[in-house]
Scaffold this motif. Structure first.
Motif, PDB file in Angstrom:
ATOM      1  N   THR A  89      16.194  15.689   3.739  1.00 45.00           N
ATOM      2  CA  THR A  89      16.573  17.055   4.091  1.00 45.00           C
ATOM      3  C   THR A  89      17.041  17.066   5.536  1.00 45.00           C
ATOM      4  O   THR A  89      16.748  16.139   6.294  1.00 45.00           O
ATOM      5  N   LYS A  90      17.765  18.097   5.899  1.00 47.47           N
ATOM      6  CA  LYS A  90      18.242  18.226   7.263  1.00 47.47           C
ATOM      7  C   LYS A  90      18.543  19.678   7.559  1.00 47.47           C
ATOM      8  O   LYS A  90      18.784  20.467   6.647  1.00 47.47           O
ATOM      9  N   LYS A  91      18.511  20.025   8.854  1.00 45.36           N
ATOM     10  CA  LYS A  91      18.854  21.377   9.258  1.00 45.36           C
ATOM     11  C   LYS A  91      19.238  21.387  10.722  1.00 45.36           C
ATOM     12  O   LYS A  91      18.939  20.443  11.462  1.00 45.36           O
ATOM     13  N   VAL A  92      19.917  22.458  11.127  1.00 50.11           N
ATOM     14  CA  VAL A  92      20.227  22.703  12.532  1.00 50.11           C
ATOM     15  C   VAL A  92      19.202  23.710  13.031  1.00 50.11           C
ATOM     16  O   VAL A  92      18.981  24.737  12.390  1.00 50.11           O
ATOM     17  N   ALA A  93      18.553  23.406  14.167  1.00 53.51           N
ATOM     18  CA  ALA A  93      17.500  24.284  14.668  1.00 53.51           C
ATOM     19  C   ALA A  93      17.263  24.025  16.148  1.00 53.51           C
ATOM     20  O   ALA A  93      17.773  23.055  16.715  1.00 53.51           O
ATOM     21  N   GLY A  94      16.449  24.886  16.740  1.00 49.94           N
ATOM     22  CA  GLY A  94      16.173  24.804  18.163  1.00 49.94           C
ATOM     23  C   GLY A  94      14.895  24.063  18.489  1.00 49.94           C
ATOM     24  O   GLY A  94      14.195  23.556  17.603  1.00 49.94           O
ATOM     25  N   PRO A  95      14.540  24.013  19.776  1.00 49.92           N
ATOM     26  CA  PRO A  95      13.352  23.298  20.228  1.00 49.92           C
ATOM     27  C   PRO A  95      12.084  23.785  19.532  1.00 49.92           C
ATOM     28  O   PRO A  95      11.882  24.977  19.341  1.00 49.92           O
ATOM     29  N   GLY A  96      11.249  22.839  19.136  1.00 53.55           N
ATOM     30  CA  GLY A  96       9.993  23.168  18.471  1.00 53.55           C
ATOM     31  C   GLY A  96      10.113  23.390  16.978  1.00 53.55           C
ATOM     32  O   GLY A  96       9.112  23.678  16.311  1.00 53.55           O
ATOM     33  N   ALA A  97      11.311  23.257  16.435  1.00 48.19           N
ATOM     34  CA  ALA A  97      11.506  23.460  14.997  1.00 48.19           C
ATOM     35  C   ALA A  97      10.709  22.441  14.197  1.00 48.19           C
ATOM     36  O   ALA A  97      10.480  21.314  14.628  1.00 48.19           O
ATOM     37  N   ARG A  98      10.287  22.866  13.027  1.00 53.41           N
ATOM     38  CA  ARG A  98       9.587  21.979  12.104  1.00 53.41           C
ATOM     39  C   ARG A  98      10.430  21.863  10.838  1.00 53.41           C
ATOM     40  O   ARG A  98      11.252  22.735  10.550  1.00 53.41           O
ATOM     41  N   ILE A  99      10.218  20.795  10.113  1.00 55.92           N
ATOM     42  CA  ILE A  99      10.990  20.555   8.894  1.00 55.92           C
ATOM     43  C   ILE A  99      10.065  19.976   7.834  1.00 55.92           C
ATOM     44  O   ILE A  99       9.125  19.239   8.154  1.00 55.92           O
ATOM     45  N   ASP A 100      10.289  20.347   6.585  1.00 50.94           N
ATOM     46  CA  ASP A 100       9.543  19.785   5.455  1.00 50.94           C
ATOM     47  C   ASP A 100      10.312  18.593   4.916  1.00 50.94           C
ATOM     48  O   ASP A 100      11.438  18.742   4.423  1.00 50.94           O
ATOM     49  N   ILE A 101       9.709  17.422   5.005  1.00 51.18           N
ATOM     50  CA  ILE A 101      10.325  16.186   4.518  1.00 51.18           C
ATOM     51  C   ILE A 101       9.881  15.960   3.077  1.00 51.18           C
ATOM     52  O   ILE A 101       8.685  15.829   2.808  1.00 51.18           O
ATOM     53  N   THR A 127       0.814  -1.224   0.000  1.00 52.99           N
ATOM     54  CA  THR A 127       0.000   0.000   0.000  1.00 52.99           C
ATOM     55  C   THR A 127       0.845   1.271   0.000  1.00 52.99           C
ATOM     56  O   THR A 127       0.313   2.360  -0.182  1.00 52.99           O
ATOM     57  N   VAL A 128       2.152   1.142   0.206  1.00 49.36           N
ATOM     58  CA  VAL A 128       3.025   2.319   0.301  1.00 49.36           C
ATOM     59  C   VAL A 128       3.570   2.672  -1.077  1.00 49.36           C
ATOM     60  O   VAL A 128       4.133   1.832  -1.766  1.00 49.36           O
ATOM     61  N   GLU A 129       3.388   3.941  -1.458  1.00 48.65           N
ATOM     62  CA  GLU A 129       3.856   4.402  -2.772  1.00 48.65           C
ATOM     63  C   GLU A 129       4.883   5.521  -2.699  1.00 48.65           C
ATOM     64  O   GLU A 129       5.583   5.778  -3.671  1.00 48.65           O
ATOM     65  N   GLY A 130       4.957   6.214  -1.565  1.00 48.35           N
ATOM     66  CA  GLY A 130       5.901   7.320  -1.461  1.00 48.35           C
ATOM     67  C   GLY A 130       6.653   7.292  -0.140  1.00 48.35           C
ATOM     68  O   GLY A 130       6.180   6.706   0.837  1.00 48.35           O
ATOM     69  N   TYR A 131       7.842   7.920  -0.133  1.00 47.02           N
ATOM     70  CA  TYR A 131       8.599   7.990   1.114  1.00 47.02           C
ATOM     71  C   TYR A 131       9.581   9.141   1.121  1.00 47.02           C
ATOM     72  O   TYR A 131       9.866   9.755   0.092  1.00 47.02           O
ATOM     73  N   GLY A 132      10.088   9.441   2.331  1.00 47.88           N
ATOM     74  CA  GLY A 132      11.083  10.486   2.521  1.00 47.88           C
ATOM     75  C   GLY A 132      11.649  10.397   3.918  1.00 47.88           C
ATOM     76  O   GLY A 132      11.143   9.670   4.770  1.00 47.88           O
ATOM     77  N   LYS A 133      12.721  11.150   4.166  1.00 52.28           N
ATOM     78  CA  LYS A 133      13.356  11.125   5.481  1.00 52.28           C
ATOM     79  C   LYS A 133      13.992  12.477   5.762  1.00 52.28           C
ATOM     80  O   LYS A 133      14.163  13.299   4.857  1.00 52.28           O
ATOM     81  N   GLY A 134      14.354  12.705   7.015  1.00 57.18           N
ATOM     82  CA  GLY A 134      15.003  13.959   7.353  1.00 57.18           C
ATOM     83  C   GLY A 134      15.519  13.955   8.767  1.00 57.18           C
ATOM     84  O   GLY A 134      15.318  13.006   9.529  1.00 57.18           O
ATOM     85  N   ALA A 135      16.193  15.054   9.121  1.00 59.26           N
ATOM     86  CA  ALA A 135      16.777  15.191  10.451  1.00 59.26           C
ATOM     87  C   ALA A 135      16.809  16.651  10.868  1.00 59.26           C
ATOM     88  O   ALA A 135      17.059  17.533  10.048  1.00 59.26           O
ATOM     89  N   ILE A 136      16.547  16.868  12.150  1.00 64.26           N
ATOM     90  CA  ILE A 136      16.748  18.183  12.751  1.00 64.26           C
ATOM     91  C   ILE A 136      17.825  18.002  13.814  1.00 64.26           C
ATOM     92  O   ILE A 136      17.699  17.159  14.710  1.00 64.26           O
ATOM     93  N   VAL A 137      18.880  18.778  13.697  1.00 63.85           N
ATOM     94  CA  VAL A 137      20.011  18.698  14.621  1.00 63.85           C
ATOM     95  C   VAL A 137      19.899  19.845  15.609  1.00 63.85           C
ATOM     96  O   VAL A 137      19.705  21.002  15.215  1.00 63.85           O
ATOM     97  N   GLY A 138      20.027  19.559  16.898  1.00 61.05           N
ATOM     98  CA  GLY A 138      20.011  20.596  17.913  1.00 61.05           C
ATOM     99  C   GLY A 138      21.195  21.537  17.761  1.00 61.05           C
ATOM    100  O   GLY A 138      22.204  21.201  17.118  1.00 61.05           O
ATOM    101  N   SER A 139      21.108  22.707  18.362  1.00 59.76           N
ATOM    102  CA  SER A 139      22.067  23.788  18.115  1.00 59.76           C
ATOM    103  C   SER A 139      23.489  23.497  18.562  1.00 59.76           C
ATOM    104  O   SER A 139      24.429  24.175  18.128  1.00 59.76           O
ATOM    105  N   ALA A 140      23.717  22.500  19.392  1.00 65.35           N
ATOM    106  CA  ALA A 140      25.085  22.152  19.794  1.00 65.35           C
ATOM    107  C   ALA A 140      25.691  21.113  18.848  1.00 65.35           C
ATOM    108  O   ALA A 140      26.811  20.655  19.069  1.00 65.35           O
ATOM    109  N   GLY A 141      24.950  20.758  17.805  1.00 64.59           N
ATOM    110  CA  GLY A 141      25.451  19.803  16.827  1.00 64.59           C
ATOM    111  C   GLY A 141      25.740  20.479  15.507  1.00 64.59           C
ATOM    112  O   GLY A 141      25.611  21.697  15.372  1.00 64.59           O
ATOM    113  N   GLU A 142      26.135  19.696  14.530  1.00 68.35           N
ATOM    114  CA  GLU A 142      26.428  20.219  13.200  1.00 68.35           C
ATOM    115  C   GLU A 142      25.608  19.463  12.157  1.00 68.35           C
ATOM    116  O   GLU A 142      25.144  18.348  12.405  1.00 68.35           O
ATOM    117  N   LEU A 143      25.441  20.080  11.016  1.00 66.95           N
ATOM    118  CA  LEU A 143      24.619  19.508   9.958  1.00 66.95           C
ATOM    119  C   LEU A 143      25.035  18.082   9.616  1.00 66.95           C
ATOM    120  O   LEU A 143      24.196  17.226   9.328  1.00 66.95           O
TER     121      LEU A 143
END
Length: 195
Positions: free
Chosen positions: A122-134, A78-94
């Motif tokens: 996709t990935k980004k460095v961001a703080g608490p509550g950040a949202r990301i578009d996968i 039943t699965v036709e699409g997929y994606g992945k991502g990461a949000i890194v906290g501010s003390a980390g690196e991309l």
């Protein structure tokens, strides 16, 4: 190696799209996402060798892919699409977010029966509550235009500075009322993950 993986929270969600303008579609589009919030063992310092964590994440990747598939009913067909991502906290690196490429992508491809297309990311460095578009594409051919999409996701209060949020997304079909042409899912023939 398992001491590198300390998962604090897992968030699983399913969105069901019943209707979007125009006539009612003959199907319901379903989108599942799984987010894991974990400690970043490399936060606050430069570590020249971070590959041990990539290896250690493989079990987490399989667990998350299984959770995502189960949220859609458990049938890989039943699965036709997929994606992945990461949000890194501010003390980390991309680059810490890039550790998710292999364990996240290969886990979904394995769970879905060796899907052919590369898993968009996709990935980004961001703080608490950040949202990301996968980003999302078709599981067997990246050029299937009807399945191009994105899922906005986030975990409330995460990531803290020393945390990572890893995300997997699966969808059950094309966009509702897709009609911009291009390669269609029923025209996939090359089997190269692109067409």
């Amino acid at each position: 190696m398992t001491e590198l993986i300390d998962i604090r929270r897992v968030q699983t969600s399913v969105e069901e799209i019943f209707h979007e303008f125009g006539p009612r579609p003959g199907r319901t589009e379903r989108i599942a996402s799984v987010c894991a919030v974990l400690t970043n063992p490399y936060a606050g310092r430069y570590a020249p060798d971070i590959l041990p964590m990539m290896e250690a994440l493989k079990a987490a990747g399989l667990d998350m892919a299984t959770r995502c598939l189960n949220a859609l009913g458990g049938d890989p067909g039943t699965v036709e699409g997929y994606g992945k991502g990461a949000i890194v906290g501010s003390a980390g690196e991309l680059e810490h977010g890039a550790l998710w490429h292999v364990p996240g992508g290969y886990a979904m491809r394995e769970i879905l029966g060796n899907a052919k297309a590369i898993v968009p990311s996709t990935k980004k460095v961001a703080g608490p509550g950040a949202r990301i578009d996968i980003p999302v594409t078709h599981i067997n051919a990246s050029y299937v235009r009807s399945h191009f999409g994105a899922v906005e996701i986030g975990v409330p209060g995460s990531p803290q500075a020393d945390e990572l949020v890893f995300v997997l997304v699966m969808t059950t079909g094309a966009r509702i009322h897709e009609r911009v042409g291009g390669l269609r899912a029923d025209q996939i023939s090359v089997g190269d993950g692109q067409r």
